[in-house]
Design a protein around this motif. Structure first.
Motif, PDB file in Angstrom:
ATOM      1  N   TRP A  61       0.842  -1.185   0.000  1.00 21.48           N
ATOM      2  CA  TRP A  61       0.000   0.000   0.000  1.00 21.48           C
ATOM      3  C   TRP A  61       0.879   1.238   0.000  1.00 21.48           C
ATOM      4  O   TRP A  61       1.800   1.357   0.818  1.00 21.48           O
ATOM      5  N   ASP A  63       1.725   4.622   1.087  1.00 18.94           N
ATOM      6  CA  ASP A  63       1.341   5.460   2.221  1.00 18.94           C
ATOM      7  C   ASP A  63       1.093   6.895   1.758  1.00 18.94           C
ATOM      8  O   ASP A  63       1.744   7.387   0.830  1.00 18.94           O
ATOM      9  N   GLU A  64       0.159   7.549   2.390  1.00 18.92           N
ATOM     10  CA  GLU A  64      -0.145   8.972   2.155  1.00 18.92           C
ATOM     11  C   GLU A  64      -0.729   9.279   0.782  1.00 18.92           C
ATOM     12  O   GLU A  64      -0.809  10.445   0.403  1.00 18.92           O
ATOM     13  N   THR A 144       6.425   6.248   0.861  1.00 18.22           N
ATOM     14  CA  THR A 144       6.780   5.016   1.556  1.00 18.22           C
ATOM     15  C   THR A 144       5.647   4.035   1.297  1.00 18.22           C
ATOM     16  O   THR A 144       4.597   4.406   0.768  1.00 18.22           O
ATOM     17  N   SER A 146       3.553   0.393   2.907  1.00 16.66           N
ATOM     18  CA  SER A 146       3.310  -0.645   3.902  1.00 16.66           C
ATOM     19  C   SER A 146       3.176  -1.956   3.150  1.00 16.66           C
ATOM     20  O   SER A 146       2.562  -2.005   2.086  1.00 16.66           O
TER      21      SER A 146
END
Length: 161
Positions: A61, A63-64, A144, A146
């Motif tokens: 996933w 991020d952000e 980044t 996950s």
């Protein structure tokens, strides 16, 4: 002769439209990768098939990404998703399947009986593809990711008397 040509043209158009509609049902319109529905159908098939082979899953996933969409709009987020999808696909082998699982997530179905340490290495390599900068609105943005990893082995339990 003109009538046969018209029928052939209409059949060709219907076939093309049917193929396009089929692609829309199984593939994500932004990335061109398999969509969630198609991924889950492939996963179900692989798990329930009689000749069940080992399978590893890597979920990733960005991020952000929803925050980016809120700040710079959906087009910027779609550009990031498209670029990340291309980068991830380039890192996988041809029999592996990558798809868009949700708004910011991807799922890779890997035909592998790799030990957990090797799956972790694969997941980290894929995570690294997200860390490289992506051009967004005439600038570069880094993200980044996950990651989640799971494996299903082909070992079957046998009951003996």
């Amino acid at each position: 002769m003109g009538y046969i040509f018209c029928v052939q043209t209409e059949l060709r158009r219907a076939t093309d439209a049917s193929a396009l509609a089929g692609a829309e049902l199984t593939h994500d319109p932004v990335t061109g990768l398999a969509n969630r529905h198609h991924l889950l159908a492939l996963l179900h098939h692989r798990i329930t098939s009689a000749d069940r082979n080992p399978l590893a899953l890597v979920g990733l996933w960005v991020d952000e990404l929803p925050k980016l969409a809120g700040m710079r709009g959906d087009r910027a987020a779609e550009r990031v998703v498209r670029e990340v999808g291309q980068r991830l696909q380039a890192r996988l082998r041809s029999p592996d399947v990558l798809g868009r699982f949700d708004e910011s997530g991807f799922l890779a179905l890997l035909g592998s009986e790799a030990p957990p340490s090797q799956l972790t290495e694969i997941a980290e390599r894929l995570r690294g593809e997200v860390a490289f900068p992506v051009e967004v609105d005439n600038g570069l943005a880094s993200f980044t990711a996950s990651v989640a990893v799971a494996s299903i082995t082909s070992r079957r339990t046998s009951i003996q008397k």
